[in-house]
Design a protein around this motif. Structure first.
Motif, PDB file in Angstrom:
ATOM      1  N   ASP A  83      31.568   1.578  43.095  1.00 43.52           N
ATOM      2  CA  ASP A  83      32.715   2.499  42.667  1.00 43.52           C
ATOM      3  C   ASP A  83      33.113   3.097  42.720  1.00 43.52           C
ATOM      4  O   ASP A  83      34.128   3.707  42.354  1.00 43.52           O
ATOM      5  N   ASP A 105      38.915   3.077  40.328  1.00 46.25           N
ATOM      6  CA  ASP A 105      39.811   2.323  39.581  1.00 46.25           C
ATOM      7  C   ASP A 105      40.537   1.130  40.843  1.00 46.25           C
ATOM      8  O   ASP A 105      41.139   0.173  39.356  1.00 46.25           O
ATOM      9  N   ARG A 156      36.438  -3.572  40.883  1.00 49.06           N
ATOM     10  CA  ARG A 156      34.685  -3.666  39.613  1.00 49.06           C
ATOM     11  C   ARG A 156      34.028  -3.825  40.278  1.00 49.06           C
ATOM     12  O   ARG A 156      34.155  -4.875  40.859  1.00 49.06           O
TER      13      ARG A 156
END
Length: 138
Positions: A126, A131, A134
């Motif tokens: 992460d 973003d 995932r």
């Protein structure tokens, strides 16, 4: 009649060493994620460095090779290497500890569509991907 496209169609699921070991050892979580992705015509891959890191003396080589043959194994190109360095630099992480994770992340980011990384290090992935990908824990 073709298969209905799932949410991962035309994306990629990439396995880190723990994800690969889950697939090889038929772990319900790891193997289940691989089977679900493949049933949706989603590319499932491992970095060639992941193969090296995941192998250990207790793994039967024939089983390891058979499972790896069911996956795509994109090479670590110069472009992926530079992308991995950028990910490390932007996350302020040291390559000694995060080198392979950054290569796995960079490999996924070079693909189009949804990007899912099956990993034991969700927080690290992460941090590296933000973003743009995932992380799914195994």
């Amino acid at each position: 009649m073709g298969r209905a496209q799932g949410q991962l169609s035309h994306g990629i699921v990439i396995l880190d060493p723990e994800g690969l070991n889950g697939f090889v050892n038929n772990d319900p979580r790891g193997a289940g994620l691989v089977r679900a992705a493949q049933s949706r015509d989603t590319s499932v891959a491992v970095s060639d460095l992941t193969l090296v890191e995941a192998w250990h003396p207790k793994v039967r080589m024939d089983r390891f090779r058979w499972h790896a043959s069911r996956l795509e194994v994109p090479p670590v190109t110069e472009a992926i290497s530079w992308q991995a360095i950028d990910l490390l630099r932007n996350a302020d992480l040291h390559a000694h500890k995060y080198a392979i994770g950054s290569v796995v992340a960079a490999t996924s980011l070079g693909c189009t569509g949804p990007r899912i990384i099956v990993t034991s290090d969700v927080d690290d992935i992460d941090e590296l991907c933000g973003d743009r990908g995932r992380a799914v824990g195994v």
